[in-house]
Write a protein that holds these residues in place. Structure first.
Motif: not given
Length: 202
Positions: A115, A118, A142
């Motif tokens: 995650s 992602i 991210s």
């Protein structure tokens, strides 16, 4: 009749000796084969070292050919389960080759949640490649971007590693530290050819 008896008396020892020699040879050959198979099963490390060394040498060769700071391979794996029973999807850096003076980061890139990257993986699923000459400007926000910036990466080039069924099983990356760097199309094409073969080592 006498001559026949003499021939029989002469040939019986010869045939017996030949059969004995063949039997002895087959016995030794079979015993050696069993011992060799047993040795191979016991010493799995020898084949592992050979294959791992070959892959690491190729990573070093690719890294050097384009002047990258680091060449690495990430592989996906199950990282356990949540209380709900759903498996934790994670990835880890399993191979790394670095330029002299560049810090190794393999030890700190283990069991990372998928995650956290992602958007990168979504792009790799769609295009099989993801190239970011300017990481700060172009890379998706991210956890992965934060981690890459923490170790001074300015450019990163990523390729999906596919199995025979075209499933993504890993990612090959080239990192550039100190300044953004562009890889020529010719070099990108050559690297792609090797990445196709890379799954055989994983």
């Amino acid at each position: 009749n006498l001559s026949k008896n003499i021939m029989v008396e002469v040939w019986i020892p010869v045939v017996t000796a030949v059969i004995g020699s063949i039997t002895t040879f087959l016995t030794i050959w079979y015993r050696n084969r069993i011992e060799r198979q047993k040795r191979n099963k016991e010493c799995f490390l020898s084949s592992v070292v050979e294959e791992e060394s070959e892959l690491l040498e190729k990573l070093a060769e690719i890294r050097t050919s384009v002047g990258a700071s680091r060449a690495s391979v990430y592989q996906f794996h199950n990282g356990g389960e949540y209380f709900t029973g759903k498996s934790m999807k994670k990835y880890s850096m399993t191979y790394e080759q670095v330029e002299k003076g560049i810090a190794r980061i393999q030890h700190q890139n283990q069991s990372i949640p998928v995650s956290g990257a992602i958007r990168l993986f979504a792009k790799l699923l769609e295009n099989r490649t993801a190239f970011y000459k300017n990481l700060d400007r172009d890379f998706p926000e991210s956890l992965l971007k934060y981690n890459l910036q923490e170790v001074g990466i300015d450019s990163i080039y990523c390729w999906s590693i596919l199995d025979l069924n075209k499933n993504v099983i890993g990612v090959f990356t080239l990192d550039f530290v100190l300044e953004p760097t562009k890889i020529s199309q010719k070099d990108l094409d050559n690297i792609q050819l090797y990445v196709i073969k890379m799954a055989g080592y994983l």
